[in-house]
Design a protein around this motif. Sequence first.
Motif, PDB file in Angstrom:
ATOM      1  N   ILE A   1       0.864  -1.180   0.000  1.00  0.00           N
ATOM      2  CA  ILE A   1       0.000   0.000   0.000  1.00  0.00           C
ATOM      3  C   ILE A   1       0.899   1.228   0.000  1.00  0.00           C
ATOM      4  O   ILE A   1       1.852   1.296   0.785  1.00  0.00           O
ATOM      5  CB  ILE A   1      -0.905   0.002   1.245  1.00  0.00           C
ATOM      6  CG1 ILE A   1      -1.810  -1.231   1.249  1.00  0.00           C
ATOM      7  CG2 ILE A   1      -1.723   1.276   1.328  1.00  0.00           C
ATOM      8  CD1 ILE A   1      -2.594  -1.433   2.528  1.00  0.00           C
ATOM      9  N   ASP A   2       0.607   2.177  -0.865  1.00  0.00           N
ATOM     10  CA  ASP A   2       1.410   3.404  -0.891  1.00  0.00           C
ATOM     11  C   ASP A   2       0.514   4.628  -0.791  1.00  0.00           C
ATOM     12  O   ASP A   2      -0.696   4.517  -0.567  1.00  0.00           O
ATOM     13  CB  ASP A   2       2.290   3.438  -2.140  1.00  0.00           C
ATOM     14  CG  ASP A   2       1.514   3.599  -3.438  1.00  0.00           C
ATOM     15  OD1 ASP A   2       0.264   3.691  -3.408  1.00  0.00           O
ATOM     16  OD2 ASP A   2       2.158   3.631  -4.500  1.00  0.00           O
ATOM     17  N   ARG A   3       1.093   5.810  -0.960  1.00  0.00           N
ATOM     18  CA  ARG A   3       0.340   7.073  -0.858  1.00  0.00           C
ATOM     19  C   ARG A   3      -0.723   7.214  -1.943  1.00  0.00           C
ATOM     20  O   ARG A   3      -1.657   7.986  -1.806  1.00  0.00           O
ATOM     21  CB  ARG A   3       1.283   8.274  -0.915  1.00  0.00           C
ATOM     22  CG  ARG A   3       2.135   8.405   0.316  1.00  0.00           C
ATOM     23  CD  ARG A   3       1.342   9.126   1.363  1.00  0.00           C
ATOM     24  NE  ARG A   3       2.050   9.140   2.629  1.00  0.00           N
ATOM     25  CZ  ARG A   3       1.447   9.016   3.783  1.00  0.00           C
ATOM     26  NH1 ARG A   3       0.157   8.849   3.848  1.00  0.00           N
ATOM     27  NH2 ARG A   3       2.131   9.043   4.898  1.00  0.00           N
ATOM     28  N   GLY A   4      -0.613   6.448  -3.006  1.00  0.00           N
ATOM     29  CA  GLY A   4      -1.590   6.516  -4.089  1.00  0.00           C
ATOM     30  C   GLY A   4      -2.760   5.560  -3.928  1.00  0.00           C
ATOM     31  O   GLY A   4      -3.705   5.580  -4.713  1.00  0.00           O
ATOM     32  N   THR A   5      -2.714   4.721  -2.906  1.00  0.00           N
ATOM     33  CA  THR A   5      -3.787   3.761  -2.667  1.00  0.00           C
ATOM     34  C   THR A   5      -4.991   4.490  -2.082  1.00  0.00           C
ATOM     35  O   THR A   5      -4.856   5.272  -1.153  1.00  0.00           O
ATOM     36  CB  THR A   5      -3.325   2.664  -1.688  1.00  0.00           C
ATOM     37  OG1 THR A   5      -2.140   2.060  -2.202  1.00  0.00           O
ATOM     38  CG2 THR A   5      -4.395   1.603  -1.514  1.00  0.00           C
ATOM     39  N   GLU A   6      -6.172   4.215  -2.639  1.00  0.00           N
ATOM     40  CA  GLU A   6      -7.399   4.872  -2.185  1.00  0.00           C
ATOM     41  C   GLU A   6      -8.553   3.877  -2.113  1.00  0.00           C
ATOM     42  O   GLU A   6      -8.530   2.836  -2.769  1.00  0.00           O
ATOM     43  CB  GLU A   6      -7.803   5.989  -3.157  1.00  0.00           C
ATOM     44  CG  GLU A   6      -6.804   7.100  -3.283  1.00  0.00           C
ATOM     45  CD  GLU A   6      -7.236   8.142  -4.301  1.00  0.00           C
ATOM     46  OE1 GLU A   6      -8.055   7.826  -5.193  1.00  0.00           O
ATOM     47  OE2 GLU A   6      -6.747   9.268  -4.210  1.00  0.00           O
ATOM     48  N   GLN A   7      -9.559   4.245  -1.308  1.00  0.00           N
ATOM     49  CA  GLN A   7     -10.839   3.524  -1.235  1.00  0.00           C
ATOM     50  C   GLN A   7     -10.656   2.049  -0.913  1.00  0.00           C
ATOM     51  O   GLN A   7     -11.022   1.153  -1.676  1.00  0.00           O
ATOM     52  CB  GLN A   7     -11.635   3.696  -2.533  1.00  0.00           C
ATOM     53  CG  GLN A   7     -11.856   5.126  -2.949  1.00  0.00           C
ATOM     54  CD  GLN A   7     -12.546   5.950  -1.858  1.00  0.00           C
ATOM     55  OE1 GLN A   7     -13.451   5.480  -1.207  1.00  0.00           O
ATOM     56  NE2 GLN A   7     -12.095   7.179  -1.671  1.00  0.00           N
ATOM     57  N   LEU A   8     -10.103   1.795   0.270  1.00  0.00           N
ATOM     58  CA  LEU A   8      -9.815   0.438   0.706  1.00  0.00           C
ATOM     59  C   LEU A   8     -10.111   0.339   2.197  1.00  0.00           C
ATOM     60  O   LEU A   8      -9.753   1.233   2.962  1.00  0.00           O
ATOM     61  CB  LEU A   8      -8.344   0.119   0.433  1.00  0.00           C
ATOM     62  CG  LEU A   8      -7.807  -1.263   0.774  1.00  0.00           C
ATOM     63  CD1 LEU A   8      -8.527  -2.342  -0.023  1.00  0.00           C
ATOM     64  CD2 LEU A   8      -6.311  -1.315   0.490  1.00  0.00           C
ATOM     65  N   ALA A   9     -10.775  -0.728   2.617  1.00  0.00           N
ATOM     66  CA  ALA A   9     -11.123  -0.889   4.028  1.00  0.00           C
ATOM     67  C   ALA A   9     -10.856  -2.310   4.493  1.00  0.00           C
ATOM     68  O   ALA A   9     -11.079  -3.274   3.759  1.00  0.00           O
ATOM     69  CB  ALA A   9     -12.592  -0.539   4.246  1.00  0.00           C
ATOM     70  N   PHE A  10     -10.376  -2.411   5.743  1.00  0.00           N
ATOM     71  CA  PHE A  10     -10.178  -3.698   6.411  1.00  0.00           C
ATOM     72  C   PHE A  10     -10.877  -3.608   7.761  1.00  0.00           C
ATOM     73  O   PHE A  10     -10.526  -2.772   8.594  1.00  0.00           O
ATOM     74  CB  PHE A  10      -8.693  -3.978   6.647  1.00  0.00           C
ATOM     75  CG  PHE A  10      -7.903  -4.163   5.379  1.00  0.00           C
ATOM     76  CD1 PHE A  10      -7.801  -5.406   4.787  1.00  0.00           C
ATOM     77  CD2 PHE A  10      -7.245  -3.097   4.791  1.00  0.00           C
ATOM     78  CE1 PHE A  10      -7.073  -5.584   3.623  1.00  0.00           C
ATOM     79  CE2 PHE A  10      -6.513  -3.252   3.626  1.00  0.00           C
ATOM     80  CZ  PHE A  10      -6.428  -4.501   3.042  1.00  0.00           C
ATOM     81  N   THR A  11     -11.890  -4.442   7.977  1.00  0.00           N
ATOM     82  CA  THR A  11     -12.596  -4.441   9.253  1.00  0.00           C
ATOM     83  C   THR A  11     -12.662  -5.859   9.805  1.00  0.00           C
ATOM     84  O   THR A  11     -13.012  -6.798   9.090  1.00  0.00           O
ATOM     85  CB  THR A  11     -14.025  -3.879   9.122  1.00  0.00           C
ATOM     86  OG1 THR A  11     -14.765  -4.676   8.201  1.00  0.00           O
ATOM     87  CG2 THR A  11     -14.007  -2.446   8.628  1.00  0.00           C
ATOM     88  N   GLU A  12     -12.279  -5.981  11.061  1.00  0.00           N
ATOM     89  CA  GLU A  12     -12.317  -7.256  11.788  1.00  0.00           C
ATOM     90  C   GLU A  12     -11.560  -8.370  11.066  1.00  0.00           C
ATOM     91  O   GLU A  12     -11.967  -9.529  11.076  1.00  0.00           O
ATOM     92  CB  GLU A  12     -13.758  -7.670  12.071  1.00  0.00           C
ATOM     93  CG  GLU A  12     -14.486  -6.655  12.928  1.00  0.00           C
ATOM     94  CD  GLU A  12     -15.939  -7.014  13.188  1.00  0.00           C
ATOM     95  OE1 GLU A  12     -16.363  -8.129  12.814  1.00  0.00           O
ATOM     96  OE2 GLU A  12     -16.648  -6.183  13.768  1.00  0.00           O
ATOM     97  N   CYS A  13     -10.432  -8.019  10.456  1.00  0.00           N
ATOM     98  CA  CYS A  13      -9.608  -9.005   9.756  1.00  0.00           C
ATOM     99  C   CYS A  13      -8.492  -9.498  10.676  1.00  0.00           C
ATOM    100  O   CYS A  13      -8.113  -8.827  11.634  1.00  0.00           O
ATOM    101  CB  CYS A  13      -8.987  -8.389   8.507  1.00  0.00           C
ATOM    102  SG  CYS A  13     -10.192  -7.988   7.224  1.00  0.00           S
TER     103      CYS A  13
END
Length: 109
Positions: A45-57
């Motif tokens: 993941i870098d500064r250009g990564t957008e619109q991503l979510a991790f929940t309860e992983c």
Amino acid sequence: MNSDGPPEERVIWRERFQAYHFDFRGKSIFARFDGCEFVKCTLVIDRGTEQLAFTECVFKDCDIDELEEDKQRGLYVRDNFFDRPLEERRAEFENKLAQALAARKAKGR
């Protein structure tokens, strides 16, 4: 998906990924990982990564030990668990075992 509207968000729910390589660099992902398990995975993941979510992983023996939230870029993280690498846990166990044996030996004198 309508090309005039916003992109659809993909929800990945309770999937298990083993030895996967996720390269999110410079991408708008529009994905949410809910309750997933990542084992021996690489996440880039870098500064250009957008619109991503991790929940309860759960992240086991992966190359990361935390994820940083950035609401401006749409990166969301909540209630994730990062298990330490197996080699690190094994070394800690062996160290504690050696200390316990040394203490037992010293006590027996």
